[in-house]
Design a protein around this motif. Sequence first.
Motif, mmCIF file in Angstrom:
data_model
loop_
_atom_site.group_PDB
_atom_site.id
_atom_site.type_symbol
_atom_site.label_atom_id
_atom_site.label_comp_id
_atom_site.label_asym_id
_atom_site.label_seq_id
_atom_site.Cartn_x
_atom_site.Cartn_y
_atom_site.Cartn_z
ATOM 1 N N LEU A 90 0.748 -1.228 -0.005
ATOM 2 C CA LEU A 90 -0.019 -0.029 0.081
ATOM 3 C C LEU A 90 0.988 1.208 0.042
ATOM 4 N N SER A 91 0.419 2.219 -0.685
ATOM 5 C CA SER A 91 1.091 3.415 -0.993
ATOM 6 C C SER A 91 0.740 4.588 -0.181
ATOM 7 N N ALA A 92 1.634 5.497 0.489
ATOM 8 C CA ALA A 92 1.546 6.805 1.110
ATOM 9 C C ALA A 92 2.320 7.653 0.482
ATOM 10 N N PRO A 93 2.034 8.939 0.725
ATOM 11 C CA PRO A 93 2.950 10.049 0.170
ATOM 12 C C PRO A 93 4.442 9.659 0.205
ATOM 13 N N GLY A 94 5.196 9.971 -0.841
ATOM 14 C CA GLY A 94 6.614 9.501 -1.069
ATOM 15 C C GLY A 94 6.986 8.188 -1.595
ATOM 16 N N SER A 95 5.904 7.381 -1.557
ATOM 17 C CA SER A 95 6.058 5.969 -2.158
ATOM 18 C C SER A 95 6.031 5.970 -3.540
ATOM 19 N N PHE A 96 6.364 4.667 -4.344
ATOM 20 C CA PHE A 96 6.495 4.551 -5.632
ATOM 21 C C PHE A 96 5.207 4.723 -6.121
ATOM 22 N N HIS A 137 -3.379 5.254 -1.616
ATOM 23 C CA HIS A 137 -4.073 4.263 -0.667
ATOM 24 C C HIS A 137 -4.360 4.943 0.727
ATOM 25 N N ASP A 138 -3.541 5.781 1.074
ATOM 26 C CA ASP A 138 -3.764 6.476 2.319
ATOM 27 C C ASP A 138 -5.237 7.200 2.400
ATOM 28 N N ILE A 139 -5.510 7.744 1.128
ATOM 29 C CA ILE A 139 -7.170 8.367 1.097
ATOM 30 C C ILE A 139 -7.919 7.228 0.894
ATOM 31 N N THR A 140 -8.010 6.556 -0.254
ATOM 32 C CA THR A 140 -8.910 5.446 -0.634
ATOM 33 C C THR A 140 -9.078 4.412 0.651
ATOM 34 N N ASP A 186 -2.716 3.192 10.397
ATOM 35 C CA ASP A 186 -3.170 4.507 9.973
ATOM 36 C C ASP A 186 -4.157 4.074 8.938
ATOM 37 N N PHE A 187 -3.964 3.174 7.864
ATOM 38 C CA PHE A 187 -5.110 2.853 6.899
ATOM 39 C C PHE A 187 -6.467 2.560 7.297
#
Length: 314
Positions: free
Chosen positions: A221-227, A234-237, A268-269
């Motif tokens: 899962l991605s968060a700001p700064g990830s690839f 994903h931190d939003i959805t 946090d997700f």
Amino acid sequence: MKKLIIVILSAFAICSCGGQKNLYKWEKDGIRPIADAAICYGGHSARNPYLWTPERFEKSVVYTDEQGLEHWLFDNMIMMELWTDDYAVTYSIANDGRYSSRKEHWQEQIDYWFDQQYGFAALEKCIADAAKRIGNPPTKRGIIFSLPDPVYFEHYSNAMKGENMNTVYWGEIDGVAMDFSKPEDRIKAYLWLVDEVRAKFAQADYEYIELIGFYVLSEELSAPGSFRYEYKQHDITIKALADYCHSINEGLYWVPYAMAPGIESSKDFGFDLVVMQPNYYWTDARWTWDQIEQKIVDNGLGMELEFEGTHGEP
């Protein structure tokens, strides 16, 4: 194709933390604790066997001890599919050249499991038959339904080459075409499937099984700064998905691969339970068991056990 059985074991209690409106009857008692689950793959036409029958479910529902006595086995099951013919339902498989799955493919998953004879109906019959022999199970068997990824592009791998950048391909909700370049539309697609599955469970009114939550397919899962964060967010959805699930007292679950991006921020997700795959059986042993154990302990994770066909029939 070798048969793959994945078992998830953990001992986490899950608290109810949602609103109390528009709940179905099974949701009014809060989010159920989960101690174990077996993954059941189904929906791709290439799978053999293709259909889940009562006989196929039996090895997950009951076991026979050395004295010949039957006992209830798994309390919960995760119904999952990774692709449908040429269409991917996860970002990782979308990278191999498949088209992203559309609403019609998501609907196919619903139709597959809610068949009148196979899928959930077959599981219900399997449990009912076992109950006649050994008495009713202590609780209904829980069902966790997997959610396809709402992939940003119609053809993700081509889009990474600057080709086929179409993001309006999935289908409509309430007469409005979803544009997956917008996080809010990807969230709407998630919630559409959640509510469709809930409504189907309410309509079926099973005696022995009930919906207890949903499963996120992406194994990282991605968060700001990830690839390539801008295509996933994903931190939003996922957080919005988790908030909605909790508002209706349904759990949200995730099984990342060993050391996958997102594990450290999984709380946090909004996941209720995260279970890490050790991936030790197939790998080049980049990680030691001590490192894997420490990652699990540090992040409060469960542990997945994986078995495949060379071990024999489960």
